[in-house]
Each structure stands twice: as structure tokens, then as C-alpha cells.
Design an enzyme around this catalytic site. Sequence first.
Site, mmCIF file in Angstrom:
data_model
loop_
_atom_site.group_PDB
_atom_site.id
_atom_site.type_symbol
_atom_site.label_atom_id
_atom_site.label_comp_id
_atom_site.label_asym_id
_atom_site.label_seq_id
_atom_site.Cartn_x
_atom_site.Cartn_y
_atom_site.Cartn_z
ATOM 1 N N HIS A 64 47.454 27.095 36.676
ATOM 2 C CA HIS A 64 47.911 28.087 37.611
ATOM 3 C C HIS A 64 47.705 27.530 38.999
ATOM 4 C CE1 HIS A 64 44.223 30.311 39.009
ATOM 5 N NE2 HIS A 64 43.750 29.793 37.521
ATOM 6 N N ASP A 166 39.837 27.539 42.273
ATOM 7 C CA ASP A 166 40.347 28.165 40.972
ATOM 8 C C ASP A 166 41.530 28.376 41.571
ATOM 9 O OD1 ASP A 166 41.216 29.776 39.335
ATOM 10 O OD2 ASP A 166 39.656 31.328 39.681
ATOM 11 N N GLU A 198 48.536 33.746 37.144
ATOM 12 C CA GLU A 198 47.487 33.816 36.089
ATOM 13 C C GLU A 198 46.373 34.821 36.719
ATOM 14 O OE1 GLU A 198 43.547 32.556 34.434
ATOM 15 O OE2 GLU A 198 44.213 32.774 36.529
ATOM 16 N N GLU A 199 46.117 34.965 37.923
ATOM 17 C CA GLU A 199 44.960 35.990 38.022
ATOM 18 C C GLU A 199 45.058 37.323 37.762
ATOM 19 O OE1 GLU A 199 42.026 34.759 38.794
ATOM 20 O OE2 GLU A 199 42.231 32.701 39.428
ATOM 21 N N ASP A 221 41.799 24.708 33.847
ATOM 22 C CA ASP A 221 41.481 25.666 34.782
ATOM 23 C C ASP A 221 39.977 25.327 35.077
ATOM 24 O OD1 ASP A 221 41.120 28.035 36.324
ATOM 25 O OD2 ASP A 221 42.350 29.077 34.824
ATOM 26 N N HIS A 308 35.756 32.774 42.331
ATOM 27 C CA HIS A 308 36.352 34.213 42.937
ATOM 28 C C HIS A 308 35.578 34.485 44.193
ATOM 29 C CE1 HIS A 308 39.132 35.231 39.392
ATOM 30 N NE2 HIS A 308 39.181 34.295 39.714
HETATM 31 CO CO CO Z 1 40.350 32.840 38.631
HETATM 32 ZN ZN ZN Z 2 41.725 30.198 37.277
#
Ligand code: CO
Ligand code: ZN
Length: 334
Positions: A64, A166, A198-199, A221, A308
Site C-alpha cells: 500500500h 508504513d 489500506e490504512e 507491509d 503509526h
Molecule cells: Co499502517
Molecule cells: Zn501498513
Amino acid sequence: MIELIKKLCESFGPSGRENTVRSLIIEELKKNGVDFTIDTLGNLIVTKESKESQDAKKILIAAHMDEIGLMVTFIDEDGFLRFTNIGGLLKNTLPGRKVVFENGTVGIIGQEKIKNTKELVLDKLYIDIGAQSHEEAKSKVKIGDMAVFLAPFSREGNRVMAKSLDNRIGCAVVLEALKKLLSFSLPNTVYFVFTVQEEVGLRGARPVAYRLKPDFGLAIDVTRVGDTPEPEFNTNVALGKGPTVKIKDSSVICHPQVTNLMIKVAENKNIPYQPEVLERGGTDAGAIHLVREGIPSGALSIPCRYIHTPAEMVDLDDVKNSVSFLSELLKVSW
Ligand code: CO
Ligand code: ZN
């Protein structure tokens, strides 16, 4: 590859606004003479057909492009902005951070007075873009505009630190593997897909899996580690010990056909790997495996600290080993 990682991480790309990241990847594809298509939602697809056999299996590789972010919900009379989350923002990492909007406007996340940390909810936070009036704020930012963390890329020895590793690191790994495989004739048809959204719930991967009808899915990922002081999660996954073979996360129980093949290839090629059971979190494999009649899927993860937050960290050996692992996986019959 470092320059590529830096560019990808520092670019703007919250869910649904992946265009800058996609353009960067397209630039890399064009440099290498690689054709691509973009679907209606913005997923970027590179197809490498197998010329070896008629019944070649089709494998969808998904990384992603999007990152978590903030979206403006309200502009108050003094020009402060209220916001909602795009994906899994961690509220205790927000106060005092700089954010940047797509048009370059920079702000600082401020916090109202609270009596204890339990009161720290998104409603107590605001973005200060330095505006001195409602009008000035409105001239720079609109309701619905998105922002991402403003955080420079850094490297210390074998480790890199940046926002949105990420999953820009996953994008970089897929790009590097794709480049490595350009001159090879592969036993499988491979779709290298850079997905959107994706998130916010694995949204881009679903329609692209539907369109491509793959026999197998593999998400690339990041995953959480347990090698920091008093980690939040019980896991043996550590930085620098190799990419992981995902067994389970909250979105998927990986298909044994995929995990067994991954382990076999890693062992045959002497690639270090770690088994991964992620208690909280998901990946595109969660969406892909439920498309059509079901698609056996798995995931290869790059261990990552502080996921994150505005400052995530990965190990460059893990990155290189992930590129080798993915390349070797695609050279064998599935
Ligand atoms: Co993420
Ligand atoms: Zn991710």
C-alpha cells in the site's frame, strides 16, 4: 535505494490522496522501461506475464502507498482547525507535532488544557497553522483537506527513521524486487500492485484483486516488534533478524500453502526470516483472501518500530533481505 526510500517517505500520501507517491513510483517504472496501468480507485498495476507455461499461476503482490493522516473537520473563529483521523492515529503521539497539507501549509498540533492524560482525545487537539483569523485560515485550508506528519528522513548506521515507513518501505521493496526480476523469465505471472486506502480498511486491494483474479495473494507491509524496552506487544519479532513470514494478524489467517512455500524458499536460499503473529493490525492480504471464491494469501513483513507515529524505524538489512526474499519467491513455481 536509500534515496528512493527517503523520497517515498517524505512525500505526501494519506489514504485517498496517494497521487504524489504514485507519481514517484511511476517515475521509477519509466526509468526502467516498465509499463503500468492505474485502475479507477488509483491502484497502480505492473504485470509481468509468464512466458514459461500456459498454466502459470497468477500472483498478486500488494504494497500500500497510503499513510495515516488528519482531515480538517472545522475551522473556528480564531482560525484554529479541528480534525478527524485518517486511519490509526495514536493520540498520545500527536501534541507538539508538525503536520503539512498537500498545498504546503504547515501547522502544529496543539492541545487544550486537560486534568489527566485519559482526557486526551482527538476533540482536545487542534491544528494551529499560524492563522490570525478565521478568514486567513480559510484562505489556506478547507474543510476536508488532509495533512500528514512533517518529519524528515534520517539514517543512523544500519537503521533508517522516517514517517510513513508504513508502508513506503514496502513500496520500495516491491520496486527493487521488480527491477531485479526484469531480466528474468518467471514461472508465474506476477502482478506488482501498489494499492490505495489500506490504512482506512484495506479498501484498494479488494477491487484490484477482483479485477486481476489471482491464484495467490501476498501483501508486503510492516509489522510490529518486541525488541524495545517494555514493549506493548508480546512478540519475538525483532529489528535486523530478517523479514517475517506472517502466520496471522487481525485481518487474515495466512494460507498454509503460502506460508509453507515462503519458509521453504527462505531456508533453501539462506534468507533469515522470522515467524510473525500480529495480535492487532491488518494488511492487504486480509482483503485479498476474501475476494471472489477466496484467494490463498500470505504476507511478507518488514519489522518496524514505532508504527503509526511520526518517526518509524526499520533496519536496512531487513530491507535488503526482504528484496531478496520476494525476488526468490517469485522465481519458484507456486
Ligand atoms: Co499502517
Ligand atoms: Zn501498513
